[in-house]
Structures are given as structure tokens and as C-alpha cells.
Design a protein around this motif. Sequence first.
Motif, PDB file in Angstrom:
ATOM      1  N   GLY A 105     -76.083  66.420 -49.405  1.00 58.18           N
ATOM      2  CA  GLY A 105     -76.373  65.864 -48.082  1.00 58.18           C
ATOM      3  C   GLY A 105     -76.572  66.996 -47.108  1.00 58.18           C
ATOM      4  N   ARG A 106     -77.223  66.684 -45.996  1.00 55.65           N
ATOM      5  CA  ARG A 106     -77.480  67.727 -45.026  1.00 55.65           C
ATOM      6  C   ARG A 106     -76.193  68.114 -44.317  1.00 55.65           C
ATOM      7  N   SER A 107     -76.274  69.208 -43.694  1.00 56.63           N
ATOM      8  CA  SER A 107     -75.108  69.675 -42.954  1.00 56.63           C
ATOM      9  C   SER A 107     -74.711  68.622 -41.921  1.00 56.63           C
ATOM     10  N   GLY A 108     -73.497  68.297 -41.910  1.00 57.95           N
ATOM     11  CA  GLY A 108     -73.005  67.300 -40.961  1.00 57.95           C
ATOM     12  C   GLY A 108     -73.102  65.872 -41.487  1.00 57.95           C
ATOM     13  N   ALA A 109     -73.496  65.738 -42.751  1.00 55.27           N
ATOM     14  CA  ALA A 109     -73.631  64.402 -43.331  1.00 55.27           C
ATOM     15  C   ALA A 109     -72.281  63.768 -43.608  1.00 55.27           C
ATOM     16  N   GLY A 110     -71.278  64.581 -43.691  1.00 53.30           N
ATOM     17  CA  GLY A 110     -69.929  64.046 -43.936  1.00 53.30           C
ATOM     18  C   GLY A 110     -69.393  64.387 -45.304  1.00 53.30           C
TER      19      GLY A 110
ATOM     20  N   THR B  78     -67.786  67.176 -46.335  1.00 51.89           N
ATOM     21  CA  THR B  78     -66.421  67.694 -46.260  1.00 51.89           C
ATOM     22  C   THR B  78     -65.434  66.579 -45.915  1.00 51.89           C
ATOM     23  N   THR B  79     -65.907  65.675 -45.082  1.00 51.55           N
ATOM     24  CA  THR B  79     -65.052  64.544 -44.715  1.00 51.55           C
ATOM     25  C   THR B  79     -64.728  63.700 -45.949  1.00 51.55           C
ATOM     26  N   LEU B  80     -65.750  63.457 -46.745  1.00 53.77           N
ATOM     27  CA  LEU B  80     -65.556  62.672 -47.961  1.00 53.77           C
ATOM     28  C   LEU B  80     -64.567  63.378 -48.899  1.00 53.77           C
TER      29      LEU B  80
HETATM   30  N1  LIG Z   1     -61.986  66.886 -37.101  1.00 51.76           N
HETATM   31  C1  LIG Z   1     -63.122  66.314 -36.667  1.00 51.76           C
HETATM   32  N2  LIG Z   1     -63.115  65.587 -35.526  1.00 51.76           N
HETATM   33  C2  LIG Z   1     -64.216  64.991 -35.072  1.00 51.76           C
HETATM   34  N3  LIG Z   1     -65.381  65.039 -35.694  1.00 51.76           N
HETATM   35  C3  LIG Z   1     -65.481  65.746 -36.853  1.00 51.76           C
HETATM   36  C4  LIG Z   1     -64.327  66.424 -37.371  1.00 51.76           C
HETATM   37  N4  LIG Z   1     -64.700  67.025 -38.526  1.00 51.76           N
HETATM   38  C5  LIG Z   1     -66.038  66.738 -38.683  1.00 51.76           C
HETATM   39  N5  LIG Z   1     -66.498  65.991 -37.695  1.00 51.76           N
HETATM   40  C6  LIG Z   1     -67.820  65.467 -37.567  1.00 51.76           C
HETATM   41  O1  LIG Z   1     -68.088  64.624 -38.669  1.00 51.76           O
HETATM   42  C7  LIG Z   1     -69.367  64.851 -39.162  1.00 51.76           C
HETATM   43  C8  LIG Z   1     -69.277  65.248 -40.611  1.00 51.76           C
HETATM   44  O2  LIG Z   1     -68.738  66.518 -40.754  1.00 51.76           O
HETATM   45  P1  LIG Z   1     -68.493  67.230 -42.154  1.00 51.76           P
HETATM   46  O3  LIG Z   1     -67.825  66.289 -43.035  1.00 51.76           O
HETATM   47  O4  LIG Z   1     -67.845  68.540 -41.960  1.00 51.76           O
HETATM   48  O5  LIG Z   1     -70.021  67.446 -42.631  1.00 51.76           O
HETATM   49  P2  LIG Z   1     -70.557  68.362 -43.799  1.00 51.76           P
HETATM   50  O6  LIG Z   1     -69.396  68.902 -44.543  1.00 51.76           O
HETATM   51  O7  LIG Z   1     -71.392  67.456 -44.547  1.00 51.76           O
HETATM   52  O8  LIG Z   1     -71.343  69.445 -43.137  1.00 51.76           O
HETATM   53  C9  LIG Z   1     -70.009  65.931 -38.302  1.00 51.76           C
HETATM   54  O9  LIG Z   1     -70.871  65.316 -37.366  1.00 51.76           O
HETATM   55  C10 LIG Z   1     -68.850  66.590 -37.622  1.00 51.76           C
HETATM   56  O10 LIG Z   1     -69.231  67.008 -36.345  1.00 51.76           O
END
Ligand SMILES: Nc1ncnc2c1ncn2[C@@H]1O[C@H](COP(=O)(O)OP(=O)(O)O)[C@@H](O)[C@H]1O
Lengths: 224, 538
Positions: free
Chosen positions: A36-41, A43-45
Amino acid sequence: MEILTLQNICFSYGKVPVLKDVNYRFETGKMYCIIGRSGAGKTTLLSLLSGLAKPDGGSILYDGKDVAKLDKYAFRSKYIGVIFQSFNLLTKFTAVENVMLSMDIAGVKGKNKRQRAMELLAGVGLDEDEANRRVLKLSGGQQQRVAIARALSYDPQIILADEPTGNLDGETQKEIMDIFRSLAQQGKCVILVSHSPEVAAACDEKYELQKLSGKKEPKEKAAS
Amino acid sequence: MYLFKNALKCIGRAKGRNILIGIIALVIAVSACIGLSIRQAAESAKAETLEGMSVTAKISFDRQSAMQGMRPSADGASGGTQSGAFDREQFRTLMNGGTSLTLDEYQTYAAAESVQDFYYTLTAYFDGSDELEPVSSESETESESSAGAPGGGMSPGRTKGDRMGNMATGDFTVIGYSGDNAMTAFQTGSTTIADGVVFSEGTTERQCLISEELAAYNELAVGDTVTLANPDSETETYTLTVAGIYKNTEANDLSVSMFGVGQDPANQIYLSAAALQGILDASASASETTTDAATGQETETAVGSSLSATYVFADADAYHRFEEEVRTLGLDDSYTVSSADLTAFENSLTPLNTLSTMAGWFLLVILLIGAVILIVLNIFNIRERKYEIGVLTAMGMKKGKVALQFLAEILVVTMAAILIGAGIGAVSAVPVTNALLANQVESQQSSQLQLENNFGRGGNFKGGLQTAPDNLPTGGRGGFAALGQNVSNYVTEVNSAMNLTVLLQLLGIGLLLTLAAGAVSVLFVMRYDPLKILANRD
Ligand SMILES: Nc1ncnc2c1ncn2[C@@H]1O[C@H](COP(=O)(O)OP(=O)(O)O)[C@@H](O)[C@H]1O
Ligand SMILES: [Mg+2]
């Protein structure tokens, strides 16, 4: 064997939605890529998978059991090995100490922890001198290897890696990918998170994660 | 267990920070150690002295309260007089020896359960004879010429109402002891027998002890006889056998002779109280009473005496019980029970107690400041280690364990500092305490001296005189000892300050400070969310 299942996972930071209805299935012995593109989520997943965060909706099943009902510390320390994007190593400790501490936290039994840690580090390509060096004095690629060795230290079924090739040169990238491949061949479930098509091409299966717009409506479905 | 290994590792990997915490803890530990040691020293000095001390007390007439009773009160309903006029006669009786208790009365109170031992001395004054001249530092002629001086030969016959009453002064102070226990100077060893033996306890035989000086001056030896005369009636004489010759092992105060030859320790003659009583009885029966035509005052020639009774108690508690008991046994309120040695003991502890109180406040301040510094330092410490906390919890280490590890780290550092501090404290506590104590004693003495100067009693002479009447019967010497006590008998030195109690208290303090500081770290660790910490790093 299916080891990890995501059912309708939703997650948002406050009011900003990041993940919506994610349904993925992972099996042992295979290598997956979540692209996924940067900021797709991505790392969140990964944070959800490793139990650092709880999904707002849906559930994660580990070996058929709901992770939310497991002890999150035990889950993190025993069942899943995570290689964070920024490695998250204890910089004041040596490579081998990082690996050993991880074993201690997981409650690994046995006397020769140091020896086992050294073997693991050797397995990811660190010699004895490097293994006994403080993490702070190791290069990015070497730190990546330490993080992998640490994730393997308690022999988990699942290995998660966030952008494992992110800031590595081509040669090192290839070596690291070889390590993951061999882990999958040993029967582990390897899940890589990356924005790189090269990484995705090296994997058995890939899931595409779409970046949600500020609103709930997904913009373009087929972007890669 | 890896938790503690990890804690030790972390301490080693962050030397600078831990040395800083350690130094602060060390300063706190050393100060606390000295403060605690001072308090401990004061405690043990008190306990030790009290333990070995048998308390003695006397019952004395309280002139102050007696006069209070006589003074007409505003509404005229005073117990002493109805008319409101000052009753001179009653005053005289009060001020006189007549107000002192009789031996029978003293013995009644001696029966009190708290009393361990009881003894008394009788004191009377006699003149010598041709073959028994008093030792005198003044020349013979001078002594004779100054007949009016208290020490010289007084004119025969003193009035009953005289200030000195029947306690006339003669050339010799004759002291009768009720028993061996009454002979305190011999008990303490400040006086010893040089030749012969002490008369047997309670004997009525007229056997006496004389001083070495007196023996040499009059060329007397054991077995010789000496003759004493009633100062008011030269023909009334009594013959004593010299049973022994005593010597004072303590140096005599030269100034003593200025009170008169009779007060010179060399001119003291000791015998059994029973024997002296026999002499006094004989003198009483031979007494002649004359009445002065002009003033109408009665004068008698019987040798007067004064009685001094001493009660001995096993400890201070028994003494305090005695104070209650005598009242139930019927002692009037115009008499007071007092213990010179307990008072002296309490006075001797004044500087140490003052120091101890100051040490207590000092300790409190140190601990408060120390706690604040440690807590603040620890907050900075924890904030700095945020990332570490995130990593550890992300690795699956429970927050409680992380907090415990951090607590263990502070504990190890502060305990190490406290042990070193205790070591430094143990070495320095005694000299520091003694130096501070010396300071305190000095200021105490100078303020007391200042006070005496303000009252015009600069010379310690008069101070001595003031206490003398109470102590006289014990042999004159008591009065002069009290003189010294007033000024310089403070506890000026402690020999052990640090002990197990102090160490335990110190460890307790260390634990308390650590927990105070540690509680903050626990709070912070529990509050941190690993996801946020690690996300911030990206
Ligand atoms: N702790 C946080 N609080 C608020 N927003 C967040 C936080 N961490 C990430 N985000 C937002 O959630 C979205 C997904 O981030 P992230 O999972 O890091 O993306 P990736 O790893 O795909 O680049 C981004 O728009 C980022 O700005
Ligand atoms: Mg990312």
C-alpha cells in the motif's frame, strides 16, 4: 494451516478512519505481502496484528482464537515476532543482549540462551564481534538483522516485518528477503508490510491496502 | 529474575545519570546518618546514665511556698494570718531549723515502697581544745583577731531566732553518719582511710575519723584521744578516740577556707550518727537558757545540729513514685522533694538534648528536600527513557514489570549510596557530634555565665554559696561539688553514635525515599502507551 485471520477489521485514530473492513487470511509456510502507499495504514494494521492496538471493529483470530481474549503481553512476547519499521531495539544493549532479553520476556527455558542467541545472530549474518556490539554502533542493515534474530528468538509461528527493506541497499535487501524466504520454508507464516513492488513480487501472496480518503468513501480501487 | 539482571545492566549503561542520583542520595544519607546518630547518641547517653544511676533525693522545706502562705492575700482570707499583718514570729519559726523534719518523720517516709535505701547525717559544730587546733591557712593571730568573722570564735550564745539558728559555726564540723551507706565520699572513693579503720556502723562509742592534715597539725595518731568543746560553753567538753585517719584523694579548693576554718575539709571530724546523737543529748541536758533582758530573746547553750536525710532509689521512676507516695504518707505541701543528682543529670543533658532537637529538624528538612530532588530527578529520568519503556512493552514485557525494573534500579542506586553514606556517617558521626556538642556546650555555658553576670553573680563563688546550705550536712564538700556542676558538668562527649538502630532507620529512610521516587516512575510507566511512543519515533 490457517494461523491468522482478520475479520472485518476497522480502525481509526480518533475520528480519522485508517482501516475499514479488512478481511485477510494468513497460513503457515507462506510469505505474504501487505502492500500500500505510504500512509495507507500498513503500520497501523501491523500494530493491530501485534496486539499493540485494538481494532475498533471486527476481530483477529490466532489459530482460531480471538486475540482480544488472549493476554496481549503473552501474545506479543510468544506467538508473534515483530520486526518494527524502526527496529525498536534497546540501543544501549548489545545485539546479543537484545536477543536474550527477548527470550527472557517470552519465558524461554534453557541454559544456553547466550549460545542460542549467538546462533540466531549468526543465522542472520552477524559475526561474533558484531553480536557483542552495542546496537547503536551497528548499521541500519545490521540492526535489521538483529531485529529479525530477536523476532525469531522465541520461535513464534508468525513473523511480521514492517518495511523490512525500507532503507537497505539492493544487495542487503536481497539477503534479508532470502532470510524471510527460508523462514517461510521452515513452516512459519511470514507477513511483510511494504510499499515496494519488488518485495511484493518475492512473496507468495499479496494484499493491497487502500488509503482511505479523509471521508469514508474509498477513492480508487485499482491503484498499486 | 531477568528483571533484576536487566536493572543492573541498565544502571551500568547509564552511569552518568545514576552517579548523579547516587551522589544526591549519598548527601542525603550522610546528613541523615549524622542526624540520626545525634538523636541516637542523646538517647543512649540518657539511657546509659540512667541505667547505672541510683537516684538520691532529699526532702526540704520550701521557704517560697511557706512565705506565700503567710503573705496576706488580696481578700484577706489567707491561711497564714487573719489580720493581714506580717507575722514576724511565725516567719522566724518558718525560717528556722524548727521547720526541718525530725528523724522520725524522715524515717516514716523512708518506709515508702519506692525507697531502696535511706541514710542520714547529723552535723554539729564544735570548738577544739589546746591539744586540738584547727588547721588554718590563715595565721593564728589573724584568726584570733577576726573574732567577728563567721569562722572565728563566735561570742558565746546565739539567739534562737538567728538566721543561722542553732547551726552555729565552730572550728570543727562534726558529722555523724547513720551508716556506711551515708559516707558517700568513702563510697565514691574521693575520701579513703590512710590509717586505722572506720568506726563500726551505728556504734554509740565515741570513735572518730580525722583528716591527715589535722592529724599532722596536732601530731595525732590512731588510738589517741581528742577533746571537743561546745562553742557556747567552753567548759562543756567531749572526748573522742581517733579510730582512723582519712585522706582526700581529690584536691581541695583553696577558696574553701574562706568560709571559715570549720568549713575546711581538713577540719571535719566524722563519727557515727548514734555517737554524735549521744553527745548532742548530753549537751542538751547540760544546756542553760538565758533570756536577754533588753530584747526578751532566749538564748541556750546546747550544741545545735542539723539533720540531713537522703533517700536512695533504684531508678528515676522510683524517685517519681516517691514524690507521690510521700504526699499520701502525709508530707505537707510546704516541703519539697528534690533530687540533686537527677537535676544535675537533666542539666548535663541540656546541650545534647538541644542538639538532638536541632538534629531532628535538620533531618526533616533534609528528607523533604531530598525527596523532592529525587522525585524531580526521577521524573526527568523516566521521560528520557520513554522509548525504552515503549520497546520493552512492545516486546511483551508487562508494564508492572517495567515499573518494577525501574524501581529496582533506583533502589539499587539509593541503597548503595546509603550503605556508603552509612560508612561515612559511622566514621564521622562521633567526631561531628562531639564537635557540634562542644559548640552547644560552649554557647550554653556562655549564656549561663552571661545570666550569672547579669545577676551580679559572676564569680562562681556566690553561686556555690547559694547551694551550700542544702548540701552542707553531707560534709561541706557536696556544696562545692554542686558549684562545679552548675557550670561544667554537661555531657560533652559521646563515644558511640552509629548503631544498628541508626542503620535500620537509615535503610528505612532510603526505602521511603525510593518508594516516593519510584511511585512516580510507576505512574509514568503505567500511563505510557507503547504504540504512541514508538509511532512518535517514526
Ligand atoms: N498515532 C497516530 N495518531 C493519529 N494518526 C496516526 C497515528 N499513526 C498514524 N496515523 C495516521 O494514520 C494513517 C496511517 O498511517 P500508517 O499506518 O503509519 O501508514 P503506513 O505505515 O502505511 O505509511 C496516516 O494517515 C497517519 O497519518
Ligand atoms: Mg509505515
